[in-house]
Write a protein that holds these residues in place. Sequence first.
Motif, short mmCIF file in Angstrom:
data_model
loop_
_atom_site.label_atom_id
_atom_site.label_comp_id
_atom_site.label_asym_id
_atom_site.label_seq_id
_atom_site.Cartn_x
_atom_site.Cartn_y
_atom_site.Cartn_z
N MET A 179 -7.94 7.38 9.04
CA MET A 179 -6.66 6.93 8.50
C MET A 179 -5.63 8.06 8.63
O MET A 179 -5.97 9.23 8.75
CB MET A 179 -6.80 6.54 7.02
N GLU B 36 -1.51 9.28 7.10
CA GLU B 36 -0.52 9.06 6.05
C GLU B 36 0.86 9.51 6.51
O GLU B 36 0.99 10.36 7.38
CB GLU B 36 -0.89 9.84 4.78
N ILE C 295 2.76 5.88 2.88
CA ILE C 295 2.21 4.80 3.71
C ILE C 295 0.89 5.28 4.31
O ILE C 295 0.80 6.39 4.84
CB ILE C 295 3.17 4.41 4.85
N THR C 296 -0.15 4.45 4.23
CA THR C 296 -1.45 4.76 4.82
C THR C 296 -1.80 3.67 5.82
O THR C 296 -1.65 2.48 5.53
CB THR C 296 -2.54 4.84 3.73
N THR C 297 -2.27 4.09 7.00
CA THR C 297 -2.59 3.13 8.06
C THR C 297 -3.67 3.72 8.97
O THR C 297 -3.87 4.94 8.97
CB THR C 297 -1.31 2.81 8.89
N TRP D 197 8.88 0.98 9.84
CA TRP D 197 7.72 0.43 9.15
C TRP D 197 8.15 -0.60 8.08
O TRP D 197 9.01 -0.31 7.26
CB TRP D 197 6.94 1.55 8.45
#
Length: 423
Positions: free
Chosen positions: A395, A397, A406-408, A421
């Motif tokens: 992941m 950030e 935001i984490t993806t 985003w």
Amino acid sequence: MQKRRSVAFHTLGCKLNFSETSTLSRLLEADGFEKKDFDDNADVYVINTCSVTDNADKECRQIVRRIQRKAPESLVVITGCYAQLKPTEIAAIPGVDLVLGAAEKFNITQHLKDLHKNDSAKICSCDIEAVTGFNTSFSVNDRTRTFLKVQDGCDYSCSFCTIPMARGKSRSDSIDNVIRNAATLAAKGVKEIVLTGVNLGDFGKGPDGEKHTQDFYELIQELDNVEGIERYRISSIEPNLLTNEIIQFVAESKRFMPHFHIPLQSGSNKILGLMRRRYRRELYAEKVAVIKQFMPHCAIGVDVIVGFPSEDEAAFNETFEFLHNLDVSYLHVFTYSERDNTKALNIEPVVPVHTRHERNKILRNLSYQKLQYFTAQHAGQTRKVLFEDHNKNGMMEGYTDNYIRITTPYRNEWANEIVEWKI
């Protein structure tokens, strides 16, 4: 051929310490040292300490013990605020070889030249009144966001605080030098600079304490023109020094992010007076209202201390209600701890430690609710996110302009890039 020595760093405390640790690292690397991770074995370990709370002191001692167990022959150097305040106490910790006070911190390469492991630690310190110089510091390659020190020291005398004793009088870099540093960082590919200092809003006093002709408002105006830097953040600014013209400038700027961190410390005027803060809650509420008038989407962070001497139930409830009704985004909650040589030690009654911890939990819970609410207000909006170059278990950030995290799933092409985003 002489073996190249290695060095590892550990930083306790604030953004200012991170910027200084990074600079110390570059000084030693330029002197031929190989930088290693702190968990690796190294010839020299440097701990840059904080002394804002009792926990920071304890953590320093624990780290030294850990080094002693894994690398008993390595040199251990302690610097930072704790080192300036209590050099003799630190020198007595088994395993410590060198204690560098505020004036000697940036002479570390010279001090290491003739340092050997022995039974007694060497102390290189002086009275804080003698510390008048300003050392430019910034972090590079440590984080996507770079911390740039533009101010140091503090002329305030808050009754709970040891920082003036640890860092000396307020003094600043020149605007010209700050601009040069920002341009250097832009050339290195840095996207975001966080301006750091002990009392940023007091920017403008030279190394000798003399007042410059320029102030913080003029500094941010100049920085806004530096090509290549896409984002600036103001790490923290006192409410009485946060002028309406600074707020309006940030609102109109394309580079300064809609994000303020403003210390409050208490929502009770009685406690603010005992803390010797230079404002009252009414001024704080007024500043929040002005920010929200110009930038309804702006993130506002708050420092608050619980358990200060004489904070009874009524005073704590005042703080809780004040923060509950205030349009702020998150809280940094500190539990009051007694610090030597501070005026707060003479204030009574003392709040029991278990009560301090209970109040900390209450405000941390309020902070969680505030942050959830602030984030929910922006659901469905598209905002710009700068993603950090750290792969954390697949992941990554990043933060929006207004500081929503935001984490993806990790994507290499997004590292250190600004991405549109939808929240």
